[in-house]
Design a protein around this motif. Structure first.
Motif, PDB file in Angstrom:
ATOM      1  N   GLN A 143      40.503  46.571  51.392  1.00  0.00           N
ATOM      2  CA  GLN A 143      39.883  45.025  51.388  1.00  0.00           C
ATOM      3  C   GLN A 143      41.024  43.776  51.552  1.00  0.00           C
ATOM      4  N   VAL A 144      40.508  43.060  52.299  1.00  0.00           N
ATOM      5  CA  VAL A 144      41.459  41.740  52.754  1.00  0.00           C
ATOM      6  C   VAL A 144      40.859  40.672  51.897  1.00  0.00           C
ATOM      7  N   PRO A 145      41.921  40.381  51.028  1.00  0.00           N
ATOM      8  CA  PRO A 145      41.674  39.383  50.032  1.00  0.00           C
ATOM      9  C   PRO A 145      41.436  37.917  50.656  1.00  0.00           C
ATOM     10  N   LEU A 146      40.676  36.895  49.728  1.00  0.00           N
ATOM     11  CA  LEU A 146      40.570  35.615  49.968  1.00  0.00           C
ATOM     12  C   LEU A 146      42.052  34.863  49.288  1.00  0.00           C
ATOM     13  N   VAL A 147      42.653  34.078  49.964  1.00  0.00           N
ATOM     14  CA  VAL A 147      43.904  33.478  49.436  1.00  0.00           C
ATOM     15  C   VAL A 147      43.823  31.904  49.386  1.00  0.00           C
ATOM     16  N   GLU A 148      43.925  31.045  48.228  1.00  0.00           N
ATOM     17  CA  GLU A 148      43.858  29.773  48.188  1.00  0.00           C
ATOM     18  C   GLU A 148      45.111  29.180  48.131  1.00  0.00           C
ATOM     19  N   SER A 149      45.206  27.768  48.547  1.00  0.00           N
ATOM     20  CA  SER A 149      46.343  27.337  48.329  1.00  0.00           C
ATOM     21  C   SER A 149      45.907  25.760  48.227  1.00  0.00           C
ATOM     22  N   GLY A 150      47.061  24.933  48.140  1.00  0.00           N
ATOM     23  CA  GLY A 150      46.575  23.438  47.986  1.00  0.00           C
ATOM     24  C   GLY A 150      46.654  22.760  46.683  1.00  0.00           C
ATOM     25  N   GLY A 151      46.585  23.744  45.856  1.00  0.00           N
ATOM     26  CA  GLY A 151      46.527  23.061  44.350  1.00  0.00           C
ATOM     27  C   GLY A 151      47.729  22.287  43.864  1.00  0.00           C
ATOM     28  N   GLY A 152      47.646  21.630  42.652  1.00  0.00           N
ATOM     29  CA  GLY A 152      48.857  20.927  42.294  1.00  0.00           C
ATOM     30  C   GLY A 152      48.397  19.840  41.159  1.00  0.00           C
ATOM     31  N   LEU A 153      49.463  19.104  40.945  1.00  0.00           N
ATOM     32  CA  LEU A 153      49.094  18.084  40.052  1.00  0.00           C
ATOM     33  C   LEU A 153      49.039  16.682  40.560  1.00  0.00           C
ATOM     34  N   VAL A 154      48.021  15.899  40.196  1.00  0.00           N
ATOM     35  CA  VAL A 154      47.754  14.741  40.934  1.00  0.00           C
ATOM     36  C   VAL A 154      47.345  13.797  39.812  1.00  0.00           C
ATOM     37  N   GLN A 155      47.633  12.479  40.117  1.00  0.00           N
ATOM     38  CA  GLN A 155      46.822  11.371  39.254  1.00  0.00           C
ATOM     39  C   GLN A 155      45.499  11.209  39.418  1.00  0.00           C
ATOM     40  N   ALA A 156      44.939  10.592  38.535  1.00  0.00           N
ATOM     41  CA  ALA A 156      43.392  10.355  38.471  1.00  0.00           C
ATOM     42  C   ALA A 156      43.238   9.143  39.704  1.00  0.00           C
ATOM     43  N   ASP A 213      30.507  38.373  46.776  1.00  0.00           N
ATOM     44  CA  ASP A 213      31.183  39.569  46.631  1.00  0.00           C
ATOM     45  C   ASP A 213      32.700  39.464  46.782  1.00  0.00           C
ATOM     46  N   TYR A 214      33.181  38.671  47.264  1.00  0.00           N
ATOM     47  CA  TYR A 214      34.502  38.506  47.424  1.00  0.00           C
ATOM     48  C   TYR A 214      35.242  37.168  46.701  1.00  0.00           C
ATOM     49  N   TRP A 215      36.326  37.180  45.908  1.00  0.00           N
ATOM     50  CA  TRP A 215      36.853  36.237  45.430  1.00  0.00           C
ATOM     51  C   TRP A 215      38.594  35.991  45.531  1.00  0.00           C
ATOM     52  N   GLY A 216      38.844  34.756  45.633  1.00  0.00           N
ATOM     53  CA  GLY A 216      40.415  34.624  45.662  1.00  0.00           C
ATOM     54  C   GLY A 216      40.826  34.491  44.275  1.00  0.00           C
ATOM     55  N   GLN A 217      42.213  34.614  44.016  1.00  0.00           N
ATOM     56  CA  GLN A 217      42.742  34.571  42.869  1.00  0.00           C
ATOM     57  C   GLN A 217      42.900  33.312  42.051  1.00  0.00           C
ATOM     58  N   GLY A 218      42.347  32.176  42.824  1.00  0.00           N
ATOM     59  CA  GLY A 218      42.428  30.789  42.295  1.00  0.00           C
ATOM     60  C   GLY A 218      43.759  30.270  42.366  1.00  0.00           C
ATOM     61  N   THR A 219      43.323  28.740  42.318  1.00  0.00           N
ATOM     62  CA  THR A 219      44.480  27.906  42.419  1.00  0.00           C
ATOM     63  C   THR A 219      44.532  26.764  41.520  1.00  0.00           C
ATOM     64  N   GLN A 220      45.371  26.403  40.647  1.00  0.00           N
ATOM     65  CA  GLN A 220      45.420  25.456  39.578  1.00  0.00           C
ATOM     66  C   GLN A 220      45.111  24.048  40.235  1.00  0.00           C
ATOM     67  N   VAL A 221      44.265  23.270  39.859  1.00  0.00           N
ATOM     68  CA  VAL A 221      44.321  21.775  39.889  1.00  0.00           C
ATOM     69  C   VAL A 221      44.401  21.055  38.668  1.00  0.00           C
ATOM     70  N   THR A 222      45.410  20.328  38.521  1.00  0.00           N
ATOM     71  CA  THR A 222      45.568  19.325  37.347  1.00  0.00           C
ATOM     72  C   THR A 222      45.655  17.880  37.584  1.00  0.00           C
ATOM     73  N   VAL A 223      44.815  17.287  36.860  1.00  0.00           N
ATOM     74  CA  VAL A 223      44.643  15.711  37.275  1.00  0.00           C
ATOM     75  C   VAL A 223      45.088  15.059  35.974  1.00  0.00           C
ATOM     76  N   SER A 224      46.086  14.124  36.085  1.00  0.00           N
ATOM     77  CA  SER A 224      46.492  13.377  34.898  1.00  0.00           C
ATOM     78  C   SER A 224      46.152  12.058  34.827  1.00  0.00           C
ATOM     79  N   SER A 225      46.125  11.493  33.748  1.00  0.00           N
ATOM     80  CA  SER A 225      45.713  10.322  33.469  1.00  0.00           C
ATOM     81  C   SER A 225      46.616   9.116  34.279  1.00  0.00           C
TER      82      SER A 225
END
Length: 124
Positions: free
Chosen positions: A1-14, A112-124
């Motif tokens: 099975q070929v996975p889905l791959v997320e990218s682009g997450g990170g830390l960003v200010q509000a 039926d097919y899911w990626g592993q996830g990418t973290q998005v963190t929004v700071s004040s």
């Protein structure tokens, strides 16, 4: 099975922006409804946005409407989530998903097919 791959997450200010990408090498991508979901610590996974097979129709959760936009490029087997005017409550792990799902609902049924996830963190 070929996975889905997320990218682009990170830390960003509000108030800032991020663009998430999700890609796969599977040629069946072009037959899938694609969606984005997110899950914050201590909360259940929630629907964010969905897009129809050819990209002609989209559905966006009320909480992100007017701020987030889902799109897809079937030639590149990629789905995007453009996130603008980010709020602290948008902090979560973001997952892309695909399958024979109904883009008009926020249900996880048919994805039926899911990626592993990418973290998005929004700071004040």
């Amino acid at each position: 099975q070929v996975p889905l791959v997320e990218s682009g997450g990170g830390l960003v200010q509000a108030g800032g922006s991020l663009r998430l990408s999700c890609t796969t090498s599977s040629r069946t991508f072009r037959t899938y409804t694609m969606g984005w979901f997110r899950q914050a610590p201590g909360k259940e996974r929630e629907f964010v946005a969905a897009i129809s097979v050819n990209g002609g129709s989209t559905n966006t959760a009320y909480s992100v409407k007017g701020r987030f936009t889902i799109s897809r490029d079937n030639a590149k087997n990629t789905v995007y989530l453009q996130m603008n005017s980010l709020k602290r409550e948008d902090t979560a792990v973001y997952y892309c998903a695909g399958g024979r799902a109904d883009w008009t609902t926020g249900s996880r049924n048919g994805y039926d097919y899911w990626g592993q996830g990418t973290q998005v963190t929004v700071s004040s």
